[in-house]
Motif scaffolding. Sequence first.
Motif, PDB file in Angstrom:
ATOM      1  N   SER A 182       6.972 -17.461  18.463  1.00 54.00           N
ATOM      2  CA  SER A 182       7.550 -17.365  17.126  1.00 54.00           C
ATOM      3  C   SER A 182       6.980 -18.474  16.256  1.00 54.00           C
ATOM      4  CB  SER A 182       9.071 -17.508  17.196  1.00 54.00           C
ATOM      5  OG  SER A 182       9.637 -16.450  17.951  1.00 54.00           O
ATOM      6  N   VAL A 183       6.613 -18.113  15.046  1.00 51.27           N
ATOM      7  CA  VAL A 183       6.078 -19.085  14.085  1.00 51.27           C
ATOM      8  C   VAL A 183       7.094 -19.258  12.964  1.00 51.27           C
ATOM      9  CG1 VAL A 183       4.145 -19.675  12.587  1.00 51.27           C
ATOM     10  CG2 VAL A 183       3.761 -18.257  14.611  1.00 51.27           C
ATOM     11  N   PRO A 184       7.544 -20.489  12.703  1.00 49.81           N
ATOM     12  CA  PRO A 184       8.559 -20.706  11.665  1.00 49.81           C
ATOM     13  C   PRO A 184       7.956 -20.632  10.262  1.00 49.81           C
ATOM     14  CG  PRO A 184       7.929 -22.801  12.660  1.00 49.81           C
ATOM     15  CD  PRO A 184       7.210 -21.733  13.429  1.00 49.81           C
ATOM     16  N   LEU A 185       7.950 -19.434   9.703  1.00 50.62           N
ATOM     17  CA  LEU A 185       7.348 -19.226   8.384  1.00 50.62           C
ATOM     18  C   LEU A 185       8.398 -19.160   7.272  1.00 50.62           C
ATOM     19  CD1 LEU A 185       4.586 -16.596   9.253  1.00 50.62           C
ATOM     20  CD2 LEU A 185       4.450 -19.090   9.279  1.00 50.62           C
ATOM     21  N   GLY A 186       9.621 -19.530   7.596  1.00 51.19           N
ATOM     22  CA  GLY A 186      10.661 -19.564   6.568  1.00 51.19           C
ATOM     23  C   GLY A 186      10.733 -20.936   5.932  1.00 51.19           C
ATOM     24  N   GLU A 187      11.896 -21.254   5.394  1.00 53.25           N
ATOM     25  CA  GLU A 187      12.158 -22.553   4.758  1.00 53.25           C
ATOM     26  C   GLU A 187      11.058 -22.891   3.765  1.00 53.25           C
ATOM     27  OE1 GLU A 187      12.963 -25.354   7.875  1.00 53.25           O
ATOM     28  OE2 GLU A 187      14.853 -24.401   8.411  1.00 53.25           O
ATOM     29  N   ALA A 188      10.352 -24.015   3.968  1.00 51.81           N
ATOM     30  CA  ALA A 188       9.407 -24.473   2.944  1.00 51.81           C
ATOM     31  C   ALA A 188       7.965 -24.048   3.216  1.00 51.81           C
ATOM     32  CB  ALA A 188       9.478 -25.998   2.839  1.00 51.81           C
ATOM     33  N   PHE A 189       7.755 -23.137   4.148  1.00 52.37           N
ATOM     34  CA  PHE A 189       6.373 -22.774   4.489  1.00 52.37           C
ATOM     35  C   PHE A 189       5.608 -22.279   3.261  1.00 52.37           C
ATOM     36  CE2 PHE A 189       3.148 -19.652   5.714  1.00 52.37           C
ATOM     37  CZ  PHE A 189       2.388 -20.391   6.603  1.00 52.37           C
ATOM     38  N   HIS A 190       6.213 -21.358   2.502  1.00 53.40           N
ATOM     39  CA  HIS A 190       5.512 -20.787   1.351  1.00 53.40           C
ATOM     40  C   HIS A 190       5.493 -21.748   0.172  1.00 53.40           C
ATOM     41  CE1 HIS A 190       4.804 -16.853   3.101  1.00 53.40           C
ATOM     42  NE2 HIS A 190       6.036 -16.890   3.581  1.00 53.40           N
ATOM     43  N   SER A 191       6.607 -22.402  -0.097  1.00 53.18           N
ATOM     44  CA  SER A 191       6.648 -23.288  -1.260  1.00 53.18           C
ATOM     45  C   SER A 191       5.694 -24.465  -1.112  1.00 53.18           C
ATOM     46  CB  SER A 191       8.080 -23.792  -1.491  1.00 53.18           C
ATOM     47  OG  SER A 191       8.519 -24.577  -0.397  1.00 53.18           O
ATOM     48  N   ARG A 192       5.444 -24.870   0.133  1.00 55.66           N
ATOM     49  CA  ARG A 192       4.501 -25.973   0.361  1.00 55.66           C
ATOM     50  C   ARG A 192       3.076 -25.474   0.574  1.00 55.66           C
ATOM     51  NH1 ARG A 192       6.189 -28.911   5.263  1.00 55.66           N
ATOM     52  NH2 ARG A 192       4.654 -30.465   4.582  1.00 55.66           N
ATOM     53  N   ARG A 193       2.894 -24.148   0.545  1.00 53.61           N
ATOM     54  CA  ARG A 193       1.564 -23.532   0.623  1.00 53.61           C
ATOM     55  C   ARG A 193       0.806 -24.002   1.869  1.00 53.61           C
ATOM     56  NH1 ARG A 193      -0.159 -21.100  -3.952  1.00 53.61           N
ATOM     57  NH2 ARG A 193      -2.340 -21.556  -3.432  1.00 53.61           N
ATOM     58  N   LEU A 194       1.463 -23.893   3.006  1.00 53.57           N
ATOM     59  CA  LEU A 194       0.853 -24.325   4.258  1.00 53.57           C
ATOM     60  C   LEU A 194      -0.059 -23.228   4.819  1.00 53.57           C
ATOM     61  CD1 LEU A 194       3.933 -26.017   5.970  1.00 53.57           C
ATOM     62  CD2 LEU A 194       2.245 -27.018   4.404  1.00 53.57           C
ATOM     63  N   THR A 195      -1.010 -23.646   5.655  1.00 51.41           N
ATOM     64  CA  THR A 195      -1.967 -22.728   6.259  1.00 51.41           C
ATOM     65  C   THR A 195      -1.967 -22.889   7.768  1.00 51.41           C
ATOM     66  OG1 THR A 195      -3.440 -22.771   4.325  1.00 51.41           O
ATOM     67  CG2 THR A 195      -4.413 -22.105   6.421  1.00 51.41           C
ATOM     68  N   VAL A 196      -1.956 -21.763   8.480  1.00 51.41           N
ATOM     69  CA  VAL A 196      -2.184 -21.752   9.928  1.00 51.41           C
ATOM     70  C   VAL A 196      -3.463 -20.963  10.157  1.00 51.41           C
ATOM     71  CG1 VAL A 196      -1.334 -21.090  12.203  1.00 51.41           C
ATOM     72  CG2 VAL A 196       0.277 -21.833  10.454  1.00 51.41           C
ATOM     73  N   ARG A 197      -4.440 -21.621  10.769  1.00 54.41           N
ATOM     74  CA  ARG A 197      -5.748 -20.997  10.949  1.00 54.41           C
ATOM     75  C   ARG A 197      -6.136 -21.008  12.425  1.00 54.41           C
ATOM     76  NH1 ARG A 197     -11.619 -22.825   8.390  1.00 54.41           N
ATOM     77  NH2 ARG A 197     -12.793 -21.082   9.265  1.00 54.41           N
ATOM     78  N   GLY A 198      -6.605 -19.877  12.913  1.00 56.39           N
ATOM     79  CA  GLY A 198      -7.041 -19.792  14.297  1.00 56.39           C
ATOM     80  C   GLY A 198      -8.471 -20.282  14.462  1.00 56.39           C
ATOM     81  N   SER A 199      -8.758 -20.796  15.664  1.00 52.40           N
ATOM     82  CA  SER A 199     -10.113 -21.213  16.011  1.00 52.40           C
ATOM     83  C   SER A 199     -10.363 -20.818  17.457  1.00 52.40           C
ATOM     84  CB  SER A 199     -10.271 -22.727  15.830  1.00 52.40           C
ATOM     85  OG  SER A 199     -11.561 -23.164  16.224  1.00 52.40           O
ATOM     86  N   GLN A 200     -11.541 -20.301  17.737  1.00 48.32           N
ATOM     87  CA  GLN A 200     -11.847 -19.852  19.088  1.00 48.32           C
ATOM     88  C   GLN A 200     -13.326 -20.058  19.359  1.00 48.32           C
ATOM     89  OE1 GLN A 200     -13.266 -17.292  21.048  1.00 48.32           O
ATOM     90  NE2 GLN A 200     -11.976 -17.615  22.844  1.00 48.32           N
ATOM     91  N   VAL A 201     -13.644 -20.569  20.557  1.00 50.00           N
ATOM     92  CA  VAL A 201     -15.010 -20.966  20.869  1.00 50.00           C
ATOM     93  C   VAL A 201     -15.916 -19.771  21.169  1.00 50.00           C
ATOM     94  CG1 VAL A 201     -14.689 -21.240  23.370  1.00 50.00           C
ATOM     95  CG2 VAL A 201     -16.304 -22.744  22.139  1.00 50.00           C
ATOM     96  N   GLY A 202     -15.351 -18.571  21.282  1.00 46.73           N
ATOM     97  CA  GLY A 202     -16.149 -17.396  21.608  1.00 46.73           C
ATOM     98  C   GLY A 202     -17.204 -17.060  20.568  1.00 46.73           C
ATOM     99  N   THR A 203     -17.019 -17.525  19.337  1.00 45.50           N
ATOM    100  CA  THR A 203     -18.030 -17.361  18.291  1.00 45.50           C
ATOM    101  C   THR A 203     -18.319 -18.715  17.666  1.00 45.50           C
ATOM    102  OG1 THR A 203     -16.330 -16.896  16.623  1.00 45.50           O
ATOM    103  CG2 THR A 203     -17.313 -15.007  17.734  1.00 45.50           C
ATOM    104  N   VAL A 204     -19.537 -18.905  17.198  1.00 48.52           N
ATOM    105  CA  VAL A 204     -19.865 -20.134  16.479  1.00 48.52           C
ATOM    106  C   VAL A 204     -19.123 -20.115  15.153  1.00 48.52           C
ATOM    107  CG1 VAL A 204     -21.705 -21.483  15.390  1.00 48.52           C
ATOM    108  CG2 VAL A 204     -22.112 -20.338  17.588  1.00 48.52           C
ATOM    109  N   SER A 205     -18.515 -21.227  14.793  1.00 49.00           N
ATOM    110  CA  SER A 205     -17.756 -21.312  13.553  1.00 49.00           C
ATOM    111  C   SER A 205     -18.555 -20.756  12.378  1.00 49.00           C
ATOM    112  CB  SER A 205     -17.401 -22.775  13.269  1.00 49.00           C
ATOM    113  OG  SER A 205     -16.914 -22.940  11.960  1.00 49.00           O
TER     114      SER A 205
END
Length: 330
Positions: free
Chosen positions: A241-264
Amino acid sequence: MNRTARAFWLRSPGRGEIRETTLADPAEGEAVVRTLYSGVSRGTETLVFRGGVPESQHAVMRAPFQEGDFPAPVKYGYLNVGVVEEGPGDLLGRTVFCLYPHQTRYAVPASALTVVPERVPAARAVLAGTVETAVNALWDAPPLVGDRIAVVGGGMIGCSVAALAARFPGVRVQLVDPDPARAGTAKALGVDFAAPEDARGDCDLVVHASATEAGLARSLELLRTEGTVLELSWYGDRRVSVPLGEAFHSRRLTVRGSQVGTVSPARSGTRSYGDRLALALDLLADPVFDALVTGESAFEDLPGVLPRLASGELPALCHRIRYQDAGSSA
């Protein structure tokens, strides 16, 4: 020539064994490698050992030279350092890294081998795959001079990211982990340490590598407005579960995935997989990375060692496997 080798196989989830195998003569362009050391990635490999790779990820999670299929029987692993015994003249006698499972000797295309720089000990070079993941993550992030950075999760990946991030000028790097024993590791890496409840906030970047819901939630709490969490955790077949309530949107936060299977994407136009791995090996000239190797066992003991790593009975970051001809390491 009749060549034999011994390999570690996962016979069934939670049960491993060593099997004899016969190697065919190397084809044109192939090399025969005698293994000196391999490494157990406690996160991914213990998840495979427990049979926790979800069916939807069976193809994605295949190692380059894996044999068998998930969940078992399967020969899995990707941190292998050895010496070239046969093959192209420019590789003969060279120490090389390969994304190969735990096996005493093997034949692969020479193109799958990366020469270990002379200034990098073979025993440390088993960390190349882990440091490569950290390199890719920091290409994805990327940190800026003077950034305030937290790395949540002090496993192999988190510690590798922290060690590299600390090299950026003017940055504040804090390793965050509930295990107080990680304080010593953080000190060896040259970064600060804090328990999750004591971590410093207002971070520009938080790299999450704890593979826990609590760690991800705390990562979001540590961000400044418009900050980014770079998610490196692999959860296997668990739902989180990812806590995307409360201030997540108002603070304009970002969660970004990264995986070594491809070069960035930030470097895919100018760097290949080989370039990235060569860079990781070059970075391993720094002895600070020795702090990530927290145990060593003989290859013959691997069937008994992996259950202890998977259960947590044997705590470890990278557990190194020593082969008969490698000798003992410091």
